[in-house]
Design a protein around this motif. Sequence first.
Motif, mmCIF file in Angstrom:
data_model
loop_
_atom_site.group_PDB
_atom_site.id
_atom_site.type_symbol
_atom_site.label_atom_id
_atom_site.label_comp_id
_atom_site.label_asym_id
_atom_site.label_seq_id
_atom_site.Cartn_x
_atom_site.Cartn_y
_atom_site.Cartn_z
ATOM 1 N N ILE A 55 43.222 19.177 18.589
ATOM 2 C CA ILE A 55 43.795 19.817 19.262
ATOM 3 C C ILE A 55 42.410 20.644 19.546
ATOM 4 C CG2 ILE A 55 45.539 21.629 20.216
ATOM 5 C CD1 ILE A 55 47.246 20.083 18.639
ATOM 6 N N GLN A 56 41.746 21.134 17.842
ATOM 7 C CA GLN A 56 41.011 22.109 17.985
ATOM 8 C C GLN A 56 39.864 22.267 18.086
ATOM 9 O OE1 GLN A 56 40.876 23.462 14.321
ATOM 10 N NE2 GLN A 56 42.364 25.156 14.228
ATOM 11 N N ASN A 57 39.816 20.282 18.065
ATOM 12 C CA ASN A 57 38.705 20.064 18.485
ATOM 13 C C ASN A 57 38.361 19.579 20.401
ATOM 14 O OD1 ASN A 57 37.054 19.606 15.915
ATOM 15 N ND2 ASN A 57 37.807 17.380 15.558
ATOM 16 N N ILE A 58 39.708 18.997 21.313
ATOM 17 C CA ILE A 58 39.944 18.997 21.979
ATOM 18 C C ILE A 58 39.330 20.590 22.863
ATOM 19 C CG2 ILE A 58 41.514 18.182 23.505
ATOM 20 C CD1 ILE A 58 42.033 16.580 22.080
ATOM 21 N N ALA A 59 40.262 21.684 22.041
ATOM 22 C CA ALA A 59 39.900 22.858 22.564
ATOM 23 C C ALA A 59 38.473 23.169 23.185
ATOM 24 C CB ALA A 59 40.822 24.144 21.908
ATOM 25 N N LYS A 60 37.820 23.330 21.507
ATOM 26 C CA LYS A 60 36.178 23.613 21.955
ATOM 27 C C LYS A 60 35.859 22.502 22.770
ATOM 28 C CE LYS A 60 35.851 24.624 16.734
ATOM 29 N NZ LYS A 60 35.522 24.493 15.905
ATOM 30 N N GLN A 61 35.980 21.447 22.990
ATOM 31 C CA GLN A 61 35.201 20.626 24.168
ATOM 32 C C GLN A 61 35.271 21.199 25.738
ATOM 33 O OE1 GLN A 61 37.330 16.220 23.659
ATOM 34 N NE2 GLN A 61 35.584 16.016 21.967
ATOM 35 N N ASN A 62 36.685 21.536 25.818
ATOM 36 C CA ASN A 62 37.478 21.686 27.129
ATOM 37 C C ASN A 62 36.740 23.367 26.924
ATOM 38 O OD1 ASN A 62 38.178 19.481 27.566
ATOM 39 N ND2 ASN A 62 40.183 20.303 27.027
ATOM 40 N N HIS A 63 36.840 24.076 26.638
ATOM 41 C CA HIS A 63 36.234 25.178 26.693
ATOM 42 C C HIS A 63 35.254 26.308 26.028
ATOM 43 C CE1 HIS A 63 40.452 25.909 29.017
ATOM 44 N NE2 HIS A 63 40.910 25.204 27.923
ATOM 45 N N GLY A 64 34.356 25.687 25.337
ATOM 46 C CA GLY A 64 33.066 26.028 24.262
ATOM 47 C C GLY A 64 32.537 26.285 25.409
ATOM 48 N N PRO A 65 31.392 27.193 25.068
ATOM 49 C CA PRO A 65 30.403 27.475 25.868
ATOM 50 C C PRO A 65 29.218 26.392 26.471
ATOM 51 C CG PRO A 65 29.466 27.967 23.364
ATOM 52 C CD PRO A 65 30.091 27.872 23.746
ATOM 53 N N HIS A 66 28.920 26.412 27.903
ATOM 54 C CA HIS A 66 28.670 24.901 28.687
ATOM 55 C C HIS A 66 26.914 25.379 28.759
ATOM 56 C CE1 HIS A 66 32.179 23.117 28.548
ATOM 57 N NE2 HIS A 66 32.528 24.005 29.878
ATOM 58 N N ARG A 67 26.581 24.901 28.275
ATOM 59 C CA ARG A 67 24.810 25.084 29.103
ATOM 60 C C ARG A 67 24.689 24.818 30.501
ATOM 61 N NH1 ARG A 67 20.174 23.998 24.860
ATOM 62 N NH2 ARG A 67 20.019 25.469 23.839
ATOM 63 N N VAL A 68 24.010 25.733 31.165
ATOM 64 C CA VAL A 68 23.837 25.270 32.907
ATOM 65 C C VAL A 68 22.250 24.950 32.206
ATOM 66 C CG1 VAL A 68 23.772 26.661 34.659
ATOM 67 C CG2 VAL A 68 25.355 26.496 33.149
ATOM 68 N N GLN A 69 21.924 23.759 33.235
ATOM 69 C CA GLN A 69 20.763 24.014 33.318
ATOM 70 C C GLN A 69 20.658 24.232 34.535
ATOM 71 O OE1 GLN A 69 20.268 19.272 34.729
ATOM 72 N NE2 GLN A 69 17.729 19.409 33.824
ATOM 73 N N PHE A 70 18.840 24.781 33.944
ATOM 74 C CA PHE A 70 17.993 26.124 34.631
ATOM 75 C C PHE A 70 16.891 25.237 35.286
ATOM 76 C CE2 PHE A 70 14.711 28.914 35.793
ATOM 77 C CZ PHE A 70 15.266 30.085 36.460
ATOM 78 N N ASN A 71 16.661 25.128 37.242
ATOM 79 C CA ASN A 71 15.639 24.742 37.434
ATOM 80 C C ASN A 71 15.601 25.309 38.767
ATOM 81 O OD1 ASN A 71 14.067 22.676 38.742
ATOM 82 N ND2 ASN A 71 15.386 21.017 38.192
ATOM 83 N N ILE A 72 14.330 25.199 39.376
ATOM 84 C CA ILE A 72 14.178 25.466 40.217
ATOM 85 C C ILE A 72 15.130 24.769 42.160
ATOM 86 C CG2 ILE A 72 12.617 26.421 42.263
ATOM 87 C CD1 ILE A 72 11.259 27.391 39.863
ATOM 88 N N LYS A 73 15.990 25.557 42.611
ATOM 89 C CA LYS A 73 15.941 24.250 43.871
ATOM 90 C C LYS A 73 14.973 24.772 45.468
ATOM 91 C CE LYS A 73 19.729 22.163 46.278
ATOM 92 N NZ LYS A 73 21.391 22.264 46.720
ATOM 93 N N PHE A 74 14.058 24.383 45.700
ATOM 94 C CA PHE A 74 13.763 24.522 47.352
ATOM 95 C C PHE A 74 15.308 24.449 48.293
ATOM 96 C CE2 PHE A 74 10.083 24.290 44.652
ATOM 97 C CZ PHE A 74 9.683 25.200 45.131
ATOM 98 N N VAL A 75 15.880 25.672 49.149
ATOM 99 C CA VAL A 75 16.378 25.565 50.234
ATOM 100 C C VAL A 75 15.898 25.777 51.734
ATOM 101 C CG1 VAL A 75 18.675 25.986 50.687
ATOM 102 C CG2 VAL A 75 18.405 25.770 48.251
ATOM 103 N N PRO A 76 15.451 25.247 52.476
ATOM 104 C CA PRO A 76 16.063 23.710 52.180
ATOM 105 C C PRO A 76 14.464 22.606 51.864
ATOM 106 C CG PRO A 76 15.404 24.298 54.476
ATOM 107 C CD PRO A 76 15.505 25.706 53.637
ATOM 108 N N SER A 77 15.233 21.753 51.388
ATOM 109 C CA SER A 77 14.476 20.691 50.811
ATOM 110 C C SER A 77 13.591 20.460 51.960
ATOM 111 C CB SER A 77 15.175 19.198 50.304
ATOM 112 O OG SER A 77 15.428 18.257 51.471
ATOM 113 N N VAL A 78 11.971 20.131 51.198
ATOM 114 C CA VAL A 78 10.997 19.432 51.883
ATOM 115 C C VAL A 78 11.158 17.922 53.155
ATOM 116 C CG1 VAL A 78 8.619 19.286 51.716
ATOM 117 C CG2 VAL A 78 9.603 20.838 50.395
ATOM 118 N N GLY A 79 10.531 18.763 54.004
ATOM 119 C CA GLY A 79 10.938 17.956 55.087
ATOM 120 C C GLY A 79 12.569 17.072 56.007
ATOM 121 N N SER A 80 13.058 18.770 55.769
ATOM 122 C CA SER A 80 14.294 18.124 56.378
ATOM 123 C C SER A 80 14.370 18.468 57.909
ATOM 124 C CB SER A 80 15.147 19.033 55.259
ATOM 125 O OG SER A 80 15.284 20.365 55.074
ATOM 126 N N VAL A 81 13.405 18.829 58.011
ATOM 127 C CA VAL A 81 13.601 19.247 59.536
ATOM 128 C C VAL A 81 12.657 18.531 59.872
ATOM 129 C CG1 VAL A 81 13.504 21.504 61.089
ATOM 130 C CG2 VAL A 81 13.823 21.808 59.023
#
Length: 187
Positions: A109-135
Amino acid sequence: MRLPQIQIRTTDAQIDLNIAKPQQYIKQPRATQHIEQPAAILEINTKRGVLRIDSSQARRDLGLIGPLESNANYAEKGKQEALKGMARRAKEGRQMMEGAGKEQGRATIQNIAKQNHGPHRVQFNIKFVPSVGSVKIDYTPGTTDVNIQRREPIIDAKVNKPIHEYTPGKVTGTMVQRPDVDIDVNI
C-alpha cells in the motif's frame, strides 16, 4: 554783203492733266473653323484577386476551437483518462492481492501511494504556439484589362475668299496752250 537770216520761234504746248489715283481695297476674312474632339472610349475590366487564409490549425494550437469540436475532444480525453484510471486500479488491485500478508500488504500500500502521489517530473521543453506552418495562405492574383478606342477629331474648315475692290485710275487732259512754230526770213 548781207546774208539772209532765218528766224524760227517756237511755242511749246502746255497741257493740264487731271489724274485720279487708282483705289484698291483687299481684305482676307479668317477661315471659318469648327473642331470637335470626341472623347476616347475607355473600358476597364477588372477581375478581383482572391486571398484565402486558413487559420483553423493555428486557432486549434492556441486552444480556440468551436464548441462541437471542443466537446468531442473533451469526451475523447475523458474516455482515455477513464480507461487509464480503470487500468491503474486493476493493476493496484493485483499488487494488493499478491502482497496479501500483513507486513507485505502494508509495504504494498505504501508503494502504491508513492507511485500515485510522489513528485512527478515534468518534461521541460519550448513549444511554439501556434506551430510553424499552421496558417495556410492561398492567393490567386486578379487581372485588369484596359481597352482604349481612339476617336479621330472632327475638323470642319471653310476657307473664305478675299474681298477685293479695285477702282482704276483716270487721267484727263486739257490743252492749255497749243504748240506753234513761226519762221521769218530777214533779208
